[in-house]
Write a protein that holds these residues in place. Structure first.
Motif, PDB file in Angstrom:
ATOM      1  N   TYR A 176       0.474  -1.271  -0.302  1.00 58.05           N
ATOM      2  CA  TYR A 176      -0.451   0.273   0.182  1.00 58.05           C
ATOM      3  C   TYR A 176       0.686   1.705   0.141  1.00 58.05           C
ATOM      4  O   TYR A 176       1.831   1.642   0.739  1.00 58.05           O
ATOM      5  N   ASP A 206      -6.400   4.674  -4.740  1.00 59.73           N
ATOM      6  CA  ASP A 206      -8.237   5.259  -3.879  1.00 59.73           C
ATOM      7  C   ASP A 206      -7.688   7.027  -3.663  1.00 59.73           C
ATOM      8  O   ASP A 206      -7.185   6.923  -2.697  1.00 59.73           O
ATOM      9  N   TYR A 265      -8.525  10.132  -1.106  1.00 61.52           N
ATOM     10  CA  TYR A 265      -9.150   9.618   0.834  1.00 61.52           C
ATOM     11  C   TYR A 265      -9.692  10.644   0.962  1.00 61.52           C
ATOM     12  O   TYR A 265      -8.692  11.428   1.181  1.00 61.52           O
ATOM     13  N   MET A 306      -9.309  14.169   4.957  1.00 62.17           N
ATOM     14  CA  MET A 306      -8.812  13.187   6.648  1.00 62.17           C
ATOM     15  C   MET A 306      -8.607  14.316   7.815  1.00 62.17           C
ATOM     16  O   MET A 306      -7.966  15.167   7.326  1.00 62.17           O
ATOM     17  N   LYS A 359      -9.437   9.098  11.116  1.00 63.81           N
ATOM     18  CA  LYS A 359      -9.096   8.446   9.679  1.00 63.81           C
ATOM     19  C   LYS A 359      -8.055   8.357   8.841  1.00 63.81           C
ATOM     20  O   LYS A 359      -8.595   7.112   8.652  1.00 63.81           O
ATOM     21  N   VAL A 380      -8.181   4.043   8.597  1.00 62.98           N
ATOM     22  CA  VAL A 380      -7.479   3.445   7.276  1.00 62.98           C
ATOM     23  C   VAL A 380      -5.951   2.437   7.136  1.00 62.98           C
ATOM     24  O   VAL A 380      -6.859   0.768   6.896  1.00 62.98           O
ATOM     25  N   GLN A 401      -7.882  -0.271   8.970  1.00 58.32           N
ATOM     26  CA  GLN A 401      -8.786  -1.630   7.701  1.00 58.32           C
ATOM     27  C   GLN A 401      -7.945  -2.454   6.849  1.00 58.32           C
ATOM     28  O   GLN A 401      -8.189  -3.449   6.265  1.00 58.32           O
ATOM     29  N   LEU A 402      -6.784  -1.948   6.489  1.00 59.43           N
ATOM     30  CA  LEU A 402      -5.949  -2.160   5.238  1.00 59.43           C
ATOM     31  C   LEU A 402      -5.286  -3.206   6.278  1.00 59.43           C
ATOM     32  O   LEU A 402      -5.025  -4.253   5.663  1.00 59.43           O
ATOM     33  N   ILE A 451     -12.159  -0.567   2.756  1.00 51.48           N
ATOM     34  CA  ILE A 451     -11.806   0.922   3.268  1.00 51.48           C
ATOM     35  C   ILE A 451     -13.222   1.114   2.808  1.00 51.48           C
ATOM     36  O   ILE A 451     -13.571   2.184   1.610  1.00 51.48           O
ATOM     37  N   ASP A 452     -13.696   1.807   3.573  1.00 60.55           N
ATOM     38  CA  ASP A 452     -14.576   3.420   3.132  1.00 60.55           C
ATOM     39  C   ASP A 452     -14.006   4.201   3.880  1.00 60.55           C
ATOM     40  O   ASP A 452     -13.539   4.716   4.823  1.00 60.55           O
ATOM     41  N   PRO A 453     -13.809   4.860   2.609  1.00 61.26           N
ATOM     42  CA  PRO A 453     -12.790   7.073   2.756  1.00 61.26           C
ATOM     43  C   PRO A 453     -13.064   7.502   3.836  1.00 61.26           C
ATOM     44  O   PRO A 453     -13.223   8.335   4.765  1.00 61.26           O
TER      45      PRO A 453
END
Length: 163
Positions: A75, A137, A139, A142, A146, A150, A153-154, A160-162
């Motif tokens: 990532y 993606d 985001y 931020m 947040k 992220v 979640q990764l 992932i919901d931004p």
């Protein structure tokens, strides 16, 4: 020393674009797309096979900012520090990512090769500032919280919901 599979992949890419000097940039882009960086050893191999000098290949690769000789994580996180994002506090987002991942301005990739954090001058989403990208993606809006979410979640492999 790179694994033979790197050379096999490079040969496939060169066959796709043609083994000619004019194909240097698309070949480099395709290699970087496959590995998330441009291995120097592989660039030397490509240069020899398409008929350009190593010096020419490396000068092209270092001229364009999007090419990297450093291995990157799965990532790649880009935090915008353009004017709009900076004014809207993108630096606390960056600092939160550094703290959460154990990174710094000099250490940009985690030891497990999962995350690379970079700053960029602009992501072209000024109205959504501060913004960051994870791979492709975007985001928006931020905050440090947040950004940390992220990462969580990764790490969990969840979608992932931004927001």
């Amino acid at each position: 020393m790179l694994d033979q599979s790197y050379y096999t992949k490079a040969d496939e890419i060169m066959d796709q674009y043609g083994r000619k000097p004019a194909s240097l940039i698309p070949i480099m882009q395709e290699i970087q797309g496959a590995y998330r960086y441009l291995p120097g050893e592989l660039l030397s191999y490509v240069a020899d096979r398409i008929g350009v000098t190593e010096a020419k290949a490396f000068s092209v690769a270092t001229f364009y900012e999007n090419f990297s000789f450093d291995a990157k994580g799965k990532y790649v996180i880009k935090v915008c520090d353009g004017t709009a994002c900076h004014v809207r506090k993108s630096m606390p987002v960056l600092e939160a990512l550094y703290a959460k991942l154990g990174l710094s301005k000099t250490k940009k990739t985690t030891d497990d090769m999962m995350f690379t954090v970079e700053t960029v001058s602009c992501l072209g989403a000024c109205g959504l500032a501060p913004t960051m990208m994870v791979n492709e993606d975007v985001y928006p809006c931020m905050t440090p919280e947040k950004a940390a979410a992220v990462i969580d979640q990764l790490r969990g492999g969840a979608g992932i919901d931004p927001e």
